[in-house]
Design an enzyme around this catalytic site. Structure first.
Site, mmCIF file in Angstrom:
data_model
loop_
_atom_site.group_PDB
_atom_site.id
_atom_site.type_symbol
_atom_site.label_atom_id
_atom_site.label_comp_id
_atom_site.label_asym_id
_atom_site.label_seq_id
_atom_site.Cartn_x
_atom_site.Cartn_y
_atom_site.Cartn_z
ATOM 1 N N HIS A 189 39.026 33.959 52.206
ATOM 2 C CA HIS A 189 39.008 33.988 53.666
ATOM 3 C C HIS A 189 38.929 35.433 54.158
ATOM 4 O O HIS A 189 39.560 36.332 53.600
ATOM 5 C CB HIS A 189 40.269 33.337 54.227
ATOM 6 C CG HIS A 189 40.227 31.842 54.169
ATOM 7 N ND1 HIS A 189 39.387 31.087 54.950
ATOM 8 C CD2 HIS A 189 40.916 30.959 53.409
ATOM 9 C CE1 HIS A 189 39.567 29.803 54.686
ATOM 10 N NE2 HIS A 189 40.485 29.700 53.747
ATOM 11 N N ALA A 192 48.832 35.992 30.907
ATOM 12 C CA ALA A 192 49.269 34.901 31.776
ATOM 13 C C ALA A 192 49.807 35.445 33.096
ATOM 14 O O ALA A 192 50.531 36.448 33.129
ATOM 15 C CB ALA A 192 50.348 34.078 31.073
ATOM 16 N N ARG A 209 45.728 47.590 27.076
ATOM 17 C CA ARG A 209 45.292 47.776 25.686
ATOM 18 C C ARG A 209 43.775 47.883 25.690
ATOM 19 O O ARG A 209 43.093 47.208 26.459
ATOM 20 C CB ARG A 209 45.682 46.586 24.792
ATOM 21 C CG ARG A 209 47.169 46.425 24.546
ATOM 22 C CD ARG A 209 47.641 47.375 23.459
ATOM 23 N NE ARG A 209 49.015 47.104 23.117
ATOM 24 C CZ ARG A 209 50.056 47.601 23.766
ATOM 25 N NH1 ARG A 209 49.854 48.357 24.822
ATOM 26 N NH2 ARG A 209 51.285 47.325 23.384
#
Length: 233
Positions: free
Chosen positions: A128, A175, A198
């Site tokens: 939006h 995650a 990394r």
């Protein structure tokens, strides 16, 4: 005894019926649902029950790809919207899309080959707008920006990929990360917003970014990636 026997029969009947429905409801290239897609490759399967799926005419799925249960795939704002002559959502070969994930395309969203996601991943090429402070954000014109996820990448559970993201090849997205902008090949990103923690260095393996000595943050400790020792001192 009769009641216990009846409960066992009922339990078996319910589970047998559910497993039968899951098998019968799978989407493959040979099913009516599979034929609604722009392409649905040989060996690919979308599990039953699905999430919200519409705009199949503008969605192309490669070969040997597994789409988990409750996955939402959509092209366009609403069912029936004409998006032009070519697919706007492409998922490559041998991908795995985790249970409950949402992939929402309006402009151009391309997922390469061999991309795996954990559950509940969200990927979109539209947000939006919020330029006018006096108009509710949900009523402002949305903004589109193409998204690309490189082949061989892994997206951990709950990751969010925002419009305009360009993720390289063989990238690990930790995650819960929120990804925007460009992510180079062969790296691990983590955090909100995600940053590189990394990189793969030939001869050295997966190495942390250089930074002042001191304890590593939680974002640096990515499960499943070899963890070098903290610098001495």
């Amino acid at each position: 005894m009769n009641r216990a026997w009846l409960r066992q029969i009922q339990w078996r009947a319910v589970h047998w019926g559910w497993e039968a429905a899951q098998r019968a409801g799978m989407v493959t290239a040979d099913t009516p649902a599979g034929r609604r897609f722009s392409a649905f490759g040989r060996g690919s399967v979308a599990a039953f029950p699905p999430g919200s799926v519409f705009g199949e005419r503008w969605i192309a799925v490669g070969e040997d790809t597994l789409i988990g249960a409750f996955v939402s795939l959509s092209a366009g704002m609403v069912p029936g919207q004409d998006l032009g002559p070519v697919p706007v959502l492409r998922i490559g070969d041998r991908c795995v899309i985790g249970r409950g994930s949402h992939i929402v395309a309006h402009h151009s969203l391309v997922i390469g080959d061999d991309v795996f996601t954990g559950p509940y991943v969200y990927i979109t090429d539209q947000n939006h707008g919020y330029a006018d402070p006096d108009v509710p954000i949900g009523r402002q014109m949305p903004l589109n920006a193409a998204v690309r996820i490189g082949s061989g990448s892994w997206l951990g559970a709950g990751a969010v990929v925002l419009p305009g993201a360009c993720v390289g090849r063989n990238v690990v997205i930790a995650a819960g990360s929120v990804v925007r902008g460009t992510v180079p090949d062969h790296c691990v990103v983590a955090g909100v917003p995600a940053r590189v923690v990394r990189t793969y260095v030939p001869g050295d393996g997966w190495s942390p970014l250089l930074r002042p000595a001191g304890p590593r943050s939680a974002a640096d400790r990515v499960e499943g990636v070899p963890q070098p020792a903290d610098p001495a001192g």
